[in-house]
Design a protein around this motif. Sequence first.
Motif, PDB file in Angstrom:
ATOM      1  N   MET A  23      25.451  -4.170  -4.388  1.00  0.00           N
ATOM      2  CA  MET A  23      24.559  -4.835  -3.476  1.00  0.00           C
ATOM      3  C   MET A  23      23.267  -5.175  -4.226  1.00  0.00           C
ATOM      4  SD  MET A  23      22.851  -3.475   0.063  1.00  0.00           S
ATOM      5  CE  MET A  23      24.134  -4.017   1.159  1.00  0.00           C
ATOM      6  N   ALA A  24      22.803  -6.394  -4.071  1.00  0.00           N
ATOM      7  CA  ALA A  24      21.574  -6.833  -4.719  1.00  0.00           C
ATOM      8  C   ALA A  24      20.361  -6.181  -4.072  1.00  0.00           C
ATOM      9  CB  ALA A  24      21.473  -8.351  -4.610  1.00  0.00           C
ATOM     10  N   SER A  25      19.306  -6.069  -4.845  1.00  0.00           N
ATOM     11  CA  SER A  25      18.082  -5.489  -4.300  1.00  0.00           C
ATOM     12  C   SER A  25      16.887  -6.300  -4.770  1.00  0.00           C
ATOM     13  CB  SER A  25      17.943  -4.024  -4.707  1.00  0.00           C
ATOM     14  OG  SER A  25      17.763  -3.927  -6.091  1.00  0.00           O
ATOM     15  N   ARG A  26      15.754  -6.066  -4.135  1.00  0.00           N
ATOM     16  CA  ARG A  26      14.512  -6.701  -4.549  1.00  0.00           C
ATOM     17  C   ARG A  26      13.421  -5.650  -4.510  1.00  0.00           C
ATOM     18  NH1 ARG A  26      11.163  -8.183  -0.098  1.00  0.00           N
ATOM     19  NH2 ARG A  26      12.191  -7.696   1.858  1.00  0.00           N
ATOM     20  N   SER A  27      12.366  -5.892  -5.206  1.00  0.00           N
ATOM     21  CA  SER A  27      11.280  -4.932  -5.299  1.00  0.00           C
ATOM     22  C   SER A  27      10.139  -5.342  -4.359  1.00  0.00           C
ATOM     23  CB  SER A  27      10.779  -4.877  -6.741  1.00  0.00           C
ATOM     24  OG  SER A  27       9.739  -3.959  -6.874  1.00  0.00           O
ATOM     25  N   ILE A  28       9.564  -4.361  -3.658  1.00  0.00           N
ATOM     26  CA  ILE A  28       8.376  -4.615  -2.847  1.00  0.00           C
ATOM     27  C   ILE A  28       7.306  -3.592  -3.225  1.00  0.00           C
ATOM     28  CG2 ILE A  28       9.616  -5.624  -0.895  1.00  0.00           C
ATOM     29  CD1 ILE A  28       9.166  -2.957   0.612  1.00  0.00           C
ATOM     30  N   ARG A  29       6.060  -3.977  -3.078  1.00  0.00           N
ATOM     31  CA  ARG A  29       4.938  -3.077  -3.350  1.00  0.00           C
ATOM     32  C   ARG A  29       4.595  -2.327  -2.072  1.00  0.00           C
ATOM     33  NH1 ARG A  29       0.851  -4.172  -7.730  1.00  0.00           N
ATOM     34  NH2 ARG A  29       2.843  -3.690  -8.611  1.00  0.00           N
ATOM     35  N   VAL A  30       4.545  -1.008  -2.178  1.00  0.00           N
ATOM     36  CA  VAL A  30       4.196  -0.171  -1.019  1.00  0.00           C
ATOM     37  C   VAL A  30       3.071   0.784  -1.407  1.00  0.00           C
ATOM     38  CG1 VAL A  30       6.500  -0.285   0.009  1.00  0.00           C
ATOM     39  CG2 VAL A  30       5.949   1.582  -1.523  1.00  0.00           C
ATOM     40  N   ALA A  31       2.297   1.176  -0.414  1.00  0.00           N
ATOM     41  CA  ALA A  31       1.204   2.123  -0.623  1.00  0.00           C
ATOM     42  C   ALA A  31       1.442   3.309   0.299  1.00  0.00           C
ATOM     43  CB  ALA A  31      -0.137   1.464  -0.316  1.00  0.00           C
ATOM     44  N   PHE A  32       1.615   4.479  -0.291  1.00  0.00           N
ATOM     45  CA  PHE A  32       1.846   5.685   0.489  1.00  0.00           C
ATOM     46  C   PHE A  32       0.495   6.317   0.817  1.00  0.00           C
ATOM     47  CE2 PHE A  32       5.701   5.191  -2.082  1.00  0.00           C
ATOM     48  CZ  PHE A  32       6.639   5.139  -1.078  1.00  0.00           C
ATOM     49  N   HIS A  33       0.240   6.508   2.093  1.00  0.00           N
ATOM     50  CA  HIS A  33      -1.007   7.112   2.564  1.00  0.00           C
ATOM     51  C   HIS A  33      -0.851   8.619   2.414  1.00  0.00           C
ATOM     52  CE1 HIS A  33      -4.252   6.882   5.911  1.00  0.00           C
ATOM     53  NE2 HIS A  33      -4.773   7.006   4.725  1.00  0.00           N
ATOM     54  N   THR A  34      -1.272   9.140   1.256  1.00  0.00           N
ATOM     55  CA  THR A  34      -0.999  10.536   0.916  1.00  0.00           C
ATOM     56  C   THR A  34      -2.074  11.501   1.378  1.00  0.00           C
ATOM     57  OG1 THR A  34      -2.013  10.221  -1.252  1.00  0.00           O
ATOM     58  CG2 THR A  34       0.376   9.913  -1.094  1.00  0.00           C
ATOM     59  N   ASP A  35      -3.279  11.012   1.607  1.00  0.00           N
ATOM     60  CA  ASP A  35      -4.387  11.886   2.018  1.00  0.00           C
ATOM     61  C   ASP A  35      -5.179  11.181   3.107  1.00  0.00           C
ATOM     62  OD1 ASP A  35      -6.668  13.430   2.319  1.00  0.00           O
ATOM     63  OD2 ASP A  35      -6.968  13.727   0.181  1.00  0.00           O
ATOM     64  N   THR A  36      -4.917  11.544   4.351  1.00  0.00           N
ATOM     65  CA  THR A  36      -5.558  10.868   5.473  1.00  0.00           C
ATOM     66  C   THR A  36      -7.045  11.181   5.564  1.00  0.00           C
ATOM     67  OG1 THR A  36      -4.852  12.629   6.954  1.00  0.00           O
ATOM     68  CG2 THR A  36      -3.465  10.685   6.855  1.00  0.00           C
ATOM     69  N   LEU A  37      -7.462  12.344   5.102  1.00  0.00           N
ATOM     70  CA  LEU A  37      -8.884  12.695   5.162  1.00  0.00           C
ATOM     71  C   LEU A  37      -9.719  11.810   4.236  1.00  0.00           C
ATOM     72  CD1 LEU A  37      -8.760  16.608   5.242  1.00  0.00           C
ATOM     73  CD2 LEU A  37      -9.163  15.031   7.142  1.00  0.00           C
ATOM     74  N   ILE A  74      16.826  -7.082   3.690  1.00  0.00           N
ATOM     75  CA  ILE A  74      15.676  -6.564   4.437  1.00  0.00           C
ATOM     76  C   ILE A  74      14.562  -7.615   4.402  1.00  0.00           C
ATOM     77  CG2 ILE A  74      13.903  -4.753   4.539  1.00  0.00           C
ATOM     78  CD1 ILE A  74      16.563  -3.592   5.147  1.00  0.00           C
ATOM     79  N   GLN A  75      14.088  -8.034   5.569  1.00  0.00           N
ATOM     80  CA  GLN A  75      13.001  -9.005   5.659  1.00  0.00           C
ATOM     81  C   GLN A  75      11.652  -8.313   5.571  1.00  0.00           C
ATOM     82  OE1 GLN A  75      13.545 -12.341   5.770  1.00  0.00           O
ATOM     83  NE2 GLN A  75      15.698 -11.790   5.533  1.00  0.00           N
ATOM     84  N   ASP A  76      10.696  -8.917   4.876  1.00  0.00           N
ATOM     85  CA  ASP A  76       9.348  -8.373   4.700  1.00  0.00           C
ATOM     86  C   ASP A  76       9.414  -6.912   4.263  1.00  0.00           C
ATOM     87  OD1 ASP A  76       8.023 -10.751   5.332  1.00  0.00           O
ATOM     88  OD2 ASP A  76       8.208 -10.352   7.464  1.00  0.00           O
ATOM     89  N   ALA A  77       8.803  -6.032   5.062  1.00  0.00           N
ATOM     90  CA  ALA A  77       8.795  -4.604   4.726  1.00  0.00           C
ATOM     91  C   ALA A  77       9.624  -3.841   5.750  1.00  0.00           C
ATOM     92  CB  ALA A  77       7.370  -4.077   4.723  1.00  0.00           C
ATOM     93  N   PRO A  78      10.407  -2.881   5.313  1.00  0.00           N
ATOM     94  CA  PRO A  78      11.169  -2.058   6.254  1.00  0.00           C
ATOM     95  C   PRO A  78      10.213  -1.252   7.137  1.00  0.00           C
ATOM     96  CG  PRO A  78      11.909  -1.710   3.995  1.00  0.00           C
ATOM     97  CD  PRO A  78      10.679  -2.521   3.925  1.00  0.00           C
ATOM     98  N   ARG A  79      10.582  -1.052   8.371  1.00  0.00           N
ATOM     99  CA  ARG A  79       9.771  -0.274   9.318  1.00  0.00           C
ATOM    100  C   ARG A  79       9.780   1.206   8.951  1.00  0.00           C
ATOM    101  NH1 ARG A  79      10.696   2.346  13.916  1.00  0.00           N
ATOM    102  NH2 ARG A  79      12.849   1.778  14.024  1.00  0.00           N
ATOM    103  N   ALA A 112      16.149   2.271   3.643  1.00  0.00           N
ATOM    104  CA  ALA A 112      15.105   1.398   4.185  1.00  0.00           C
ATOM    105  C   ALA A 112      15.643   0.760   5.458  1.00  0.00           C
ATOM    106  CB  ALA A 112      14.738   0.330   3.164  1.00  0.00           C
ATOM    107  N   ILE A 113      14.968   1.000   6.559  1.00  0.00           N
ATOM    108  CA  ILE A 113      15.433   0.495   7.862  1.00  0.00           C
ATOM    109  C   ILE A 113      14.404  -0.468   8.430  1.00  0.00           C
ATOM    110  CG2 ILE A 113      16.101   1.154  10.187  1.00  0.00           C
ATOM    111  CD1 ILE A 113      16.730   3.935   9.007  1.00  0.00           C
TER     112      ILE A 113
END
Length: 76
Positions: A1-15, A30-35, A75-76
């Motif tokens: 299955m083919a894949s593509r790369s997306i840039r994501v930012a993980f919110h690791t420290d909410t404070l 998968i369209q745009d960003a997975p939920r 990724a859903i």
Amino acid sequence: MASRSIRVAFHTDTLNDELEVHDIDVAEGIQDAPRILENPHVDFPGRWVLTGGDATTGWIYDRDREVADTNDTVAI
């Protein structure tokens, strides 16, 4: 299955509003960003939910649970 790369930012420290940006692979259909990302990166296991961002700066994800529903990367 083919894949593509997306840039994501993980919110690791909410404070301090700290984000860690990474490129991850998602299925081509998968369209745009997975939920929901489960185990999206070796450093960020668990279940992550899309909370904002965009394709240019990175889609922002907050941790929903420390343990995902699966051990696979999903990724859903």
